[in-house]
Design a protein around this motif. Structure first.
Motif, PDB file in Angstrom:
ATOM      1  N   THR A  93      11.173  -5.271  -2.145  1.00  0.00           N
ATOM      2  CA  THR A  93      10.387  -6.295  -1.460  1.00  0.00           C
ATOM      3  C   THR A  93       9.165  -5.619  -0.857  1.00  0.00           C
ATOM      4  O   THR A  93       9.310  -4.668  -0.083  1.00  0.00           O
ATOM      5  CB  THR A  93      11.189  -6.986  -0.350  1.00  0.00           C
ATOM      6  N   VAL A  94       8.001  -6.090  -1.232  1.00  0.00           N
ATOM      7  CA  VAL A  94       6.753  -5.561  -0.677  1.00  0.00           C
ATOM      8  C   VAL A  94       6.177  -6.620   0.252  1.00  0.00           C
ATOM      9  O   VAL A  94       5.919  -7.748  -0.160  1.00  0.00           O
ATOM     10  CB  VAL A  94       5.746  -5.218  -1.785  1.00  0.00           C
ATOM     11  N   ILE A  95       6.008  -6.240   1.496  1.00  0.00           N
ATOM     12  CA  ILE A  95       5.518  -7.205   2.491  1.00  0.00           C
ATOM     13  C   ILE A  95       4.046  -6.931   2.806  1.00  0.00           C
ATOM     14  O   ILE A  95       3.621  -5.778   2.836  1.00  0.00           O
ATOM     15  CB  ILE A  95       6.373  -7.162   3.769  1.00  0.00           C
ATOM     16  N   PRO A  96       3.283  -7.991   3.003  1.00  0.00           N
ATOM     17  CA  PRO A  96       1.840  -7.805   3.241  1.00  0.00           C
ATOM     18  C   PRO A  96       1.562  -7.233   4.626  1.00  0.00           C
ATOM     19  O   PRO A  96       2.394  -7.293   5.521  1.00  0.00           O
ATOM     20  CB  PRO A  96       1.270  -9.220   3.101  1.00  0.00           C
ATOM     21  N   SER A 114       2.956   3.432  -6.986  1.00  0.00           N
ATOM     22  CA  SER A 114       1.971   3.849  -5.987  1.00  0.00           C
ATOM     23  C   SER A 114       1.168   2.638  -5.527  1.00  0.00           C
ATOM     24  O   SER A 114       1.010   1.653  -6.263  1.00  0.00           O
ATOM     25  CB  SER A 114       1.031   4.907  -6.566  1.00  0.00           C
ATOM     26  N   SER A 115       0.707   2.705  -4.297  1.00  0.00           N
ATOM     27  CA  SER A 115      -0.113   1.638  -3.700  1.00  0.00           C
ATOM     28  C   SER A 115       0.501   0.265  -3.978  1.00  0.00           C
ATOM     29  O   SER A 115      -0.127  -0.606  -4.588  1.00  0.00           O
ATOM     30  CB  SER A 115      -1.549   1.702  -4.258  1.00  0.00           C
ATOM     31  N   SER A 116       1.730   0.094  -3.543  1.00  0.00           N
ATOM     32  CA  SER A 116       2.491  -1.103  -3.900  1.00  0.00           C
ATOM     33  C   SER A 116       1.770  -2.387  -3.471  1.00  0.00           C
ATOM     34  O   SER A 116       1.044  -2.421  -2.465  1.00  0.00           O
ATOM     35  CB  SER A 116       3.880  -1.051  -3.271  1.00  0.00           C
ATOM     36  N   GLN A 117       2.004  -3.422  -4.261  1.00  0.00           N
ATOM     37  CA  GLN A 117       1.437  -4.738  -4.009  1.00  0.00           C
ATOM     38  C   GLN A 117       2.573  -5.753  -3.943  1.00  0.00           C
ATOM     39  O   GLN A 117       3.666  -5.510  -4.467  1.00  0.00           O
ATOM     40  CB  GLN A 117       0.451  -5.109  -5.120  1.00  0.00           C
ATOM     41  N   THR A 118       2.290  -6.897  -3.339  1.00  0.00           N
ATOM     42  CA  THR A 118       3.346  -7.912  -3.201  1.00  0.00           C
ATOM     43  C   THR A 118       3.864  -8.360  -4.565  1.00  0.00           C
ATOM     44  O   THR A 118       5.028  -8.736  -4.703  1.00  0.00           O
ATOM     45  CB  THR A 118       2.844  -9.121  -2.406  1.00  0.00           C
ATOM     46  N   THR A 119       3.017  -8.289  -5.572  1.00  0.00           N
ATOM     47  CA  THR A 119       3.443  -8.688  -6.918  1.00  0.00           C
ATOM     48  C   THR A 119       4.410  -7.695  -7.550  1.00  0.00           C
ATOM     49  O   THR A 119       4.998  -7.975  -8.600  1.00  0.00           O
ATOM     50  CB  THR A 119       2.224  -8.838  -7.841  1.00  0.00           C
ATOM     51  N   GLY A 146       0.791  -1.220   0.000  1.00  0.00           N
ATOM     52  CA  GLY A 146       0.000   0.000   0.000  1.00  0.00           C
ATOM     53  C   GLY A 146       0.824   1.271   0.000  1.00  0.00           C
ATOM     54  O   GLY A 146       0.312   2.351  -0.306  1.00  0.00           O
ATOM     55  N   ALA A 147       2.116   1.145   0.306  1.00  0.00           N
ATOM     56  CA  ALA A 147       2.980   2.326   0.340  1.00  0.00           C
ATOM     57  C   ALA A 147       3.391   2.737  -1.068  1.00  0.00           C
ATOM     58  O   ALA A 147       3.294   1.960  -2.020  1.00  0.00           O
ATOM     59  CB  ALA A 147       4.216   2.032   1.187  1.00  0.00           C
ATOM     60  N   ASN A 148       3.864   3.972  -1.158  1.00  0.00           N
ATOM     61  CA  ASN A 148       4.373   4.501  -2.430  1.00  0.00           C
ATOM     62  C   ASN A 148       5.891   4.558  -2.390  1.00  0.00           C
ATOM     63  O   ASN A 148       6.494   4.617  -1.306  1.00  0.00           O
ATOM     64  CB  ASN A 148       3.833   5.916  -2.673  1.00  0.00           C
ATOM     65  N   SER A 149       6.517   4.564  -3.567  1.00  0.00           N
ATOM     66  CA  SER A 149       7.975   4.646  -3.605  1.00  0.00           C
ATOM     67  C   SER A 149       8.433   5.315  -4.881  1.00  0.00           C
ATOM     68  O   SER A 149       7.711   5.358  -5.883  1.00  0.00           O
ATOM     69  CB  SER A 149       8.601   3.254  -3.497  1.00  0.00           C
ATOM     70  N   THR A 150       9.658   5.830  -4.816  1.00  0.00           N
ATOM     71  CA  THR A 150      10.300   6.435  -5.981  1.00  0.00           C
ATOM     72  C   THR A 150      11.676   5.830  -6.149  1.00  0.00           C
ATOM     73  O   THR A 150      12.476   5.830  -5.212  1.00  0.00           O
ATOM     74  CB  THR A 150      10.432   7.956  -5.809  1.00  0.00           C
TER      75      THR A 150
END
Lengths: 108, 111
Positions: free
Chosen positions: A105-108, A75-80, A16-20
């Motif tokens: 790495t996106v963690i749930p 935006s709104s990162s997902q585990t995929t 759910g977080a955003n990143s650049t």
């Protein structure tokens, strides 16, 4: 060849977080692509963006060729979204130069 | 859905053996690239072709590696003789204009 620096090298996000992600390159370029390498090793073309801004769903990219950098926004990162993101600027002749990537790495 | 295909997907061989990797580019693409990926070196360009003509193979160890495009539907990368340090994933990519599309890779292990 063109030197490519990507930052950060590693990134861990809560779902759910955003990143650049940032890509700096050492010389003028005619082309630039962003790729995602998924955990199974497949390299997937995300954007061809030698200049300007493009958006595709939750992803967007901006290249400022005159200042020799490109940014990839997630935006709104997902585990995929986990995997390694590569920036690949290119000069003449279709030759692309790959950075060392940002491992996400996106963690749930 | 057009894709770049590569064979074999996995190859285990013994040092000194010849290895041939094959790539079928996307129909209509006029450039073909061979890359090698290792943990230590990342993605390295080995060679690339435009309209079947080799444009740059400076990234390739000339004494043991060779790359060819016998026709527009086939690119080959050969290693002879293979060495343990050649163990890596070898990717083929094809492109048109200014983009590249990657195949699934060949994972080579040289014992």
């Amino acid at each position: 060849g063109i030197q490519v620096e990507q930052s950060p090298p590693d990134l861990i996000l809560q779902e759910g977080a955003n990143s650049t992600l940032r890509c700096n390159f050492s010389d003028s370029v005619n082309n630039l692509q962003w790729f995602h390498q998924n955990p199974w090793g497949q390299l997937i073309n995300l954007f061809y963006i030698p200049s300007g801004t493009k958006q595709n769903g939750r992803l967007s990219a901006t290249t400022v060729a005159t200042e020799r950098y490109s940014l990839l926004y997630i935006s709104s990162s997902q585990t995929t979204d986990s995997g390694v993101y590569f920036c690949a600027p290119g000069g003449n002749g279709n030759q692309f130069y790959f950075g060392t990537g940002t491992s996400l790495t996106v963690i749930p | 859905d057009a894709r770049v295909t590569q064979t074999p997907r996995d190859k285990v061989t013994e040092m000194g053996q010849e290895v041939t990797m094959r790539c079928q580019p996307i129909l209509g693409h006029n450039t073909v690239f061979w890359y090698r990926q290792t943990m230590m070196q990342g993605l390295e360009l080995l060679a690339y072709f435009r309209n079947r003509a080799p444009l740059d193979d400076s990234g390739m160890p000339k004494d043991r590696f060779s790359a060819e495009m016998p026709d527009a539907t086939l690119a080959t990368l050969k290693i002879q003789p293979s060495e343990p340090r050649d163990s890596a994933v070898y990717f083929c990519a094809s492109g048109l204009q200014d983009t590249q599309y990657f195949g699934p890779g060949t994972r080579l292990t040289v014992l």
